[in-house]
Design a protein around this motif. Structure first.
Motif, PDB file in Angstrom:
ATOM      1  N   SER A 226       1.113  -1.468  -0.174  1.00 47.28           N
ATOM      2  CA  SER A 226       0.051   0.214   0.304  1.00 47.28           C
ATOM      3  C   SER A 226       1.355   1.526   0.207  1.00 47.28           C
ATOM      4  CB  SER A 226      -1.208   0.091   1.147  1.00 47.28           C
ATOM      5  OG  SER A 226      -2.009  -1.091   1.007  1.00 47.28           O
ATOM      6  N   GLY A 227       1.794   1.305   0.674  1.00 50.10           N
ATOM      7  CA  GLY A 227       2.659   2.433   0.452  1.00 50.10           C
ATOM      8  C   GLY A 227       3.811   2.188  -1.131  1.00 50.10           C
ATOM      9  N   ALA A 228       3.765   1.684  -1.253  1.00 57.76           N
ATOM     10  CA  ALA A 228       4.334   1.306  -2.845  1.00 57.76           C
ATOM     11  C   ALA A 228       3.248   2.280  -3.945  1.00 57.76           C
ATOM     12  CB  ALA A 228       5.109   0.391  -2.796  1.00 57.76           C
ATOM     13  N   GLY A 229       2.029   2.134  -3.387  1.00 56.88           N
ATOM     14  CA  GLY A 229       1.409   2.154  -4.101  1.00 56.88           C
ATOM     15  C   GLY A 229       1.708   4.313  -3.780  1.00 56.88           C
ATOM     16  N   ARG A 230       1.367   4.907  -2.872  1.00 62.48           N
ATOM     17  CA  ARG A 230       1.257   6.327  -2.353  1.00 62.48           C
ATOM     18  C   ARG A 230       2.399   6.784  -2.704  1.00 62.48           C
ATOM     19  NH1 ARG A 230      -0.857   3.790   2.145  1.00 62.48           N
ATOM     20  NH2 ARG A 230       0.842   4.123   3.195  1.00 62.48           N
ATOM     21  N   ALA A 231       3.927   6.525  -2.176  1.00 62.91           N
ATOM     22  CA  ALA A 231       4.442   6.961  -3.331  1.00 62.91           C
ATOM     23  C   ALA A 231       5.573   6.659  -4.153  1.00 62.91           C
ATOM     24  CB  ALA A 231       6.200   5.744  -1.675  1.00 62.91           C
ATOM     25  N   GLY A 232       5.026   5.457  -5.173  1.00 63.09           N
ATOM     26  CA  GLY A 232       5.304   5.262  -6.245  1.00 63.09           C
ATOM     27  C   GLY A 232       6.422   4.579  -6.725  1.00 63.09           C
ATOM     28  N   THR A 233       7.285   3.854  -5.319  1.00 61.95           N
ATOM     29  CA  THR A 233       8.722   3.513  -6.096  1.00 61.95           C
ATOM     30  C   THR A 233       8.690   2.296  -5.182  1.00 61.95           C
ATOM     31  OG1 THR A 233      10.658   3.626  -5.538  1.00 61.95           O
ATOM     32  CG2 THR A 233       8.994   4.827  -3.977  1.00 61.95           C
ATOM     33  N   PHE A 234       9.416   1.882  -5.130  1.00 61.64           N
ATOM     34  CA  PHE A 234       9.773   0.312  -4.328  1.00 61.64           C
ATOM     35  C   PHE A 234      10.956   0.878  -2.761  1.00 61.64           C
ATOM     36  CE2 PHE A 234       6.760  -1.773  -6.811  1.00 61.64           C
ATOM     37  CZ  PHE A 234       5.936  -2.738  -5.825  1.00 61.64           C
ATOM     38  N   ASP A 235      12.330   1.278  -3.526  1.00 62.82           N
ATOM     39  CA  ASP A 235      12.809   1.842  -2.783  1.00 62.82           C
ATOM     40  C   ASP A 235      12.779   2.919  -1.727  1.00 62.82           C
ATOM     41  OD1 ASP A 235      14.512   1.096  -5.007  1.00 62.82           O
ATOM     42  OD2 ASP A 235      14.341   3.097  -6.574  1.00 62.82           O
ATOM     43  N   ASP A 236      11.789   3.146  -0.765  1.00 60.30           N
ATOM     44  CA  ASP A 236      11.808   4.183   0.297  1.00 60.30           C
ATOM     45  C   ASP A 236      11.872   2.648   1.527  1.00 60.30           C
ATOM     46  OD1 ASP A 236       9.977   5.011   2.761  1.00 60.30           O
ATOM     47  OD2 ASP A 236      10.538   6.773   1.415  1.00 60.30           O
ATOM     48  N   ALA A 237      12.591   3.078   2.540  1.00 57.16           N
ATOM     49  CA  ALA A 237      12.896   2.352   3.203  1.00 57.16           C
ATOM     50  C   ALA A 237      11.337   1.878   3.890  1.00 57.16           C
ATOM     51  CB  ALA A 237      13.139   2.738   4.683  1.00 57.16           C
ATOM     52  N   GLY A 238      10.227   3.018   4.429  1.00 57.46           N
ATOM     53  CA  GLY A 238       8.813   2.687   4.480  1.00 57.46           C
ATOM     54  C   GLY A 238       7.930   2.086   3.607  1.00 57.46           C
ATOM     55  N   VAL A 239       8.073   1.420   2.891  1.00 55.68           N
ATOM     56  CA  VAL A 239       7.875   0.387   1.390  1.00 55.68           C
ATOM     57  C   VAL A 239       9.289  -0.594   1.749  1.00 55.68           C
ATOM     58  CG1 VAL A 239       7.195  -0.300  -0.531  1.00 55.68           C
ATOM     59  CG2 VAL A 239       7.076   1.705   0.540  1.00 55.68           C
ATOM     60  N   TRP A 240       9.775  -1.198   1.154  1.00 60.01           N
ATOM     61  CA  TRP A 240      10.981  -2.859   1.067  1.00 60.01           C
ATOM     62  C   TRP A 240      10.571  -2.940   2.315  1.00 60.01           C
ATOM     63  CZ3 TRP A 240      14.915  -2.519   3.614  1.00 60.01           C
ATOM     64  CH2 TRP A 240      15.832  -1.696   4.160  1.00 60.01           C
ATOM     65  N   GLY A 241      10.993  -1.899   3.531  1.00 55.16           N
ATOM     66  CA  GLY A 241      10.845  -2.648   5.691  1.00 55.16           C
ATOM     67  C   GLY A 241      10.068  -3.529   5.719  1.00 55.16           C
ATOM     68  N   PRO A 242       8.637  -3.086   5.620  1.00 50.36           N
ATOM     69  CA  PRO A 242       7.704  -3.389   5.624  1.00 50.36           C
ATOM     70  C   PRO A 242       7.500  -5.451   5.348  1.00 50.36           C
ATOM     71  CG  PRO A 242       7.008  -1.899   6.096  1.00 50.36           C
ATOM     72  CD  PRO A 242       8.231  -1.728   5.615  1.00 50.36           C
ATOM     73  N   MET A 243       7.745  -5.137   3.659  1.00 54.89           N
ATOM     74  CA  MET A 243       7.821  -5.873   2.779  1.00 54.89           C
ATOM     75  C   MET A 243       8.292  -7.028   3.224  1.00 54.89           C
ATOM     76  SD  MET A 243       6.790  -4.105  -1.144  1.00 54.89           S
ATOM     77  CE  MET A 243       6.713  -5.604  -1.694  1.00 54.89           C
ATOM     78  N   ALA A 244       9.802  -6.226   3.495  1.00 58.44           N
ATOM     79  CA  ALA A 244      11.105  -7.658   3.600  1.00 58.44           C
ATOM     80  C   ALA A 244      10.479  -8.353   5.357  1.00 58.44           C
ATOM     81  CB  ALA A 244      12.132  -6.871   3.487  1.00 58.44           C
ATOM     82  N   GLY A 245      10.010  -7.279   5.755  1.00 60.43           N
ATOM     83  CA  GLY A 245       9.875  -8.208   7.074  1.00 60.43           C
ATOM     84  C   GLY A 245       8.482  -9.294   6.917  1.00 60.43           C
ATOM     85  N   GLY A 246       7.899  -8.820   6.255  1.00 59.32           N
ATOM     86  CA  GLY A 246       6.237  -9.759   5.755  1.00 59.32           C
ATOM     87  C   GLY A 246       6.902 -10.933   5.030  1.00 59.32           C
ATOM     88  N   ALA A 247       7.753 -10.318   4.150  1.00 59.55           N
ATOM     89  CA  ALA A 247       8.565 -12.422   3.906  1.00 59.55           C
ATOM     90  C   ALA A 247       8.717 -13.333   4.420  1.00 59.55           C
ATOM     91  CB  ALA A 247       9.008 -11.743   2.687  1.00 59.55           C
ATOM     92  N   LEU A 248       9.467 -12.295   4.834  1.00 58.60           N
ATOM     93  CA  LEU A 248      10.354 -13.285   6.215  1.00 58.60           C
ATOM     94  C   LEU A 248       9.595 -14.163   7.244  1.00 58.60           C
ATOM     95  CD1 LEU A 248      13.264 -14.697   7.223  1.00 58.60           C
ATOM     96  CD2 LEU A 248      13.180 -12.449   9.026  1.00 58.60           C
ATOM     97  N   LEU A 249       8.301 -13.269   7.339  1.00 61.92           N
ATOM     98  CA  LEU A 249       7.637 -13.778   8.085  1.00 61.92           C
ATOM     99  C   LEU A 249       6.699 -15.000   7.455  1.00 61.92           C
ATOM    100  CD1 LEU A 249       6.103 -11.087  10.554  1.00 61.92           C
ATOM    101  CD2 LEU A 249       7.989 -13.002  10.931  1.00 61.92           C
ATOM    102  N   VAL A 250       6.430 -14.739   6.242  1.00 55.73           N
ATOM    103  CA  VAL A 250       5.580 -15.976   5.774  1.00 55.73           C
ATOM    104  C   VAL A 250       6.560 -17.717   5.527  1.00 55.73           C
ATOM    105  CG1 VAL A 250       4.587 -16.705   3.665  1.00 55.73           C
ATOM    106  CG2 VAL A 250       4.537 -14.604   4.386  1.00 55.73           C
ATOM    107  N   ALA A 251       8.082 -16.616   4.767  1.00 58.03           N
ATOM    108  CA  ALA A 251       8.742 -17.717   5.011  1.00 58.03           C
ATOM    109  C   ALA A 251       8.828 -18.947   6.251  1.00 58.03           C
ATOM    110  CB  ALA A 251       9.955 -17.420   4.592  1.00 58.03           C
ATOM    111  N   LEU A 252       9.015 -17.683   7.379  1.00 59.87           N
ATOM    112  CA  LEU A 252       9.322 -18.912   8.349  1.00 59.87           C
ATOM    113  C   LEU A 252       8.248 -19.518   8.668  1.00 59.87           C
ATOM    114  CD1 LEU A 252      11.216 -15.666  10.722  1.00 59.87           C
ATOM    115  CD2 LEU A 252      11.771 -18.216   9.806  1.00 59.87           C
ATOM    116  N   PHE A 253       6.721 -19.169   8.184  1.00 62.77           N
ATOM    117  CA  PHE A 253       5.814 -20.038   7.970  1.00 62.77           C
ATOM    118  C   PHE A 253       5.835 -20.858   7.303  1.00 62.77           C
ATOM    119  CE2 PHE A 253       1.246 -20.832   6.945  1.00 62.77           C
ATOM    120  CZ  PHE A 253       0.804 -21.755   8.126  1.00 62.77           C
ATOM    121  N   VAL A 254       5.983 -20.662   6.159  1.00 60.08           N
ATOM    122  CA  VAL A 254       5.996 -21.812   5.672  1.00 60.08           C
ATOM    123  C   VAL A 254       7.147 -23.373   6.315  1.00 60.08           C
ATOM    124  CG1 VAL A 254       6.592 -22.712   3.164  1.00 60.08           C
ATOM    125  CG2 VAL A 254       5.534 -20.395   3.612  1.00 60.08           C
TER     126      VAL A 254
END
Length: 468
Positions: A226-254
């Motif tokens: 959602s932040g990427a959609g508003r910011a128009g980029t994936f480069d912002d730490a407020g975007v890739w930080g949560p996404m990376a954390g989310g991907a890690l948690l999903v991977a741990l769940f698997v």
């Protein structure tokens, strides 16, 4: 097989039709509210004295609540019963709607939208579970269209309804309209939904560890996207930080779920079934295309053509018209010839319709855009619910609750990715046509994924759900 079973294979009996109509009332509310508020953010900001950075949480909070609760719906259905859970979900959603209408500031509105989202997360998965158990694999394609039409139409028509309400009434009516519908849905559901067999007898303990990983993981992914959609980029730490954390948690769940096996919040063994895995993939791709193009076209017609929000919303309604026409036919065909050919044809139509839209900035006539949107709608109707229904095809009836949760996760996350991805591409390229070329390519990839769906209508005897 008995004469009764043969007749059921040929048509949907009145009982299933009534069951689908009962469930539709609750589903329409939750699906409509995923997009109805989008056109009112500016109005909300003015009325509640808040900036866009705050008012956007009215939308984001709802989506985050959906992401957190959906993974638990399978266990909750098994533990408390589908009827109880559906009625509870509708009741909470109705109460949340009333509270949203009475909100006194933006913080209270966001809080009540979270309540709405948590309740709304229960409705579609539980409704699909009820229908899957009642229909059996041989009628799944046709039965799923009963909830599929409103499920696909509601998000498309949401901006139209929101635009009408904002233009002619107060924004509070976007939520007030849910209250009488919700009350009616509760009363009818209590009377008409089938009683839960041996409710509350599930001996499996709730997988709190799985929810602690998957729920926040999905929420972080949705938040980052959602932040990427508003910011128009994936480069912002407020975007890739949560996404990376989310991907890690999903991977741990698997990894965690693989170790727990059938005791996991979502058993990964379902993905060994090719039909189920392919259904999730196709649903994911379709949702990217649906919500991605839904973001792009209204922006184009408002920013470039200077049309009103209502006019842009009405244009998207043509897509909904195509969906409503094709979905019932596609469900019946999928039951007769198997889902593969129907879904591949549908995805191809979506890709062709999107291909025409890539020329929107090159001066393609408005009638061609209208035809392309109808074609896209026809494709969505042919692809979405037959693919979903195929996911239940080889699973036992007892797996319906967990399977519904997984398929809804794929659909919801796909929709969020679609909107964010198209927003970022548009911001980087500055060209609507380029963004729509990406949407075309994603849809074409979904058509390739649909080739893995079952091609025939034969359901193995050992996978048939037992009669209740």
């Amino acid at each position: 097989m008995s004469t009764r079973s043969t007749t059921q294979h040929e048509r949907i009996d009145p009982y299933l039709l009534k069951l689908g109509l009962v469930l539709v009332l609750g589903i329409v509310m939750s699906m409509l509210d995923t997009t109805i508020v989008n056109v009112a953010l500016d109005t909300l900001g003015q009325d509640l004295d808040a900036g866009l950075a705050t008012t956007q949480w009215v939308v984001t909070g709802y989506m985050l609540a959906l992401a957190v609760v959906i993974p638990a719906t399978g266990w909750l259905t098994d533990r408390y019963g589908a009827k109880r859970l559906f009625v509870l979900g509708v009741g909470l959603f109705t109460a949340g709607s009333g509270l949203c209408a009475a909100a006194w500031d933006v913080d209270s509105l966001i809080t009540f939208r979270v309540v709405q989202g948590m309740a709304g997360a229960l409705l579609m998965p539980v409704a699909q579970t009820i229908l899957a158990r009642a229909a059996g694999p041989e009628r799944m394609g046709r039965v799923m269209t009963l909830v599929g039409v409103p499920a696909l139409l509601a998000p498309i028509l949401g901006p139209v309804a929101g635009g009408l309400i904002v233009d002619h009434l107060t924004w509070r009516w976007m939520f007030l309209i849910n209250v009488p519908v919700g009350v009616a849905s509760v009363l009818i559901s209590l009377r008409r939904l089938p009683a839960d067999p041996r409710p509350g007898q599930s001996g499996q303990r709730f997988d709190f560890g799985g929810l602690a990983l998957l729920g926040p993981g999905l929420a972080l992914l949705v938040y980052g996207l959602s932040g990427a959609g508003r910011a128009g980029t994936f480069d912002d730490a407020g975007v890739w930080g949560p996404m990376a954390g989310g991907a890690l948690l999903v991977a741990l769940f698997v990894g965690y779920a693989g170790a727990r096996g059938e005791r996991a919040l979502i058993p990964l063994a379902y993905f060994r079934d090719r039909a189920f895995a392919s259904a999730g993939t196709v649903g994911f791709m379709i949702s990217i295309s649906v919500f991605g193009v839904m973001l792009l076209l209204p922006l184009y017609y408002q920013q470039i053509q200077h049309d009103s929000a209502l006019s842009a919303g009405l244009l998207l309604a043509l897509q909904g018209l195509g969906t409503a026409v094709s979905m019932p036919v596609a469900g019946a065909l999928a039951d007769k010839v198997g889902p593969r050919r129907v879904v591949v044809t549908g995805m191809t139509l979506v890709a062709l319709g999107t291909l025409v839209l890539t020329q929107v900035q090159a001066g393609v006539p408005s009638w061609a855009v209208a035809v392309a949107l109808v074609v896209r709608g026809l494709g969505f109707g042919a692809a979405m619910m037959p693919a979903m229904a195929a996911g239940y095809r080889n699973l036992p009836a007892s797996a319906a609750g967990h399977a519904s949760s997984v398929l809804q996760i794929f659909s919801r996350v796909g929709g969020t990715i679609g909107a964010a991805l198209m927003a970022v591409i548009l911001a980087q390229a500055g060209d609507f046509g380029i963004a729509l070329w990406y949407a075309t390519a994603i849809t074409a990839a979904g058509a390739l994924g649909a080739l893995l769906l079952p091609g025939g209508d034969t359901v193995p005897a050992h996978t048939q759900p037992k009669e209740q």
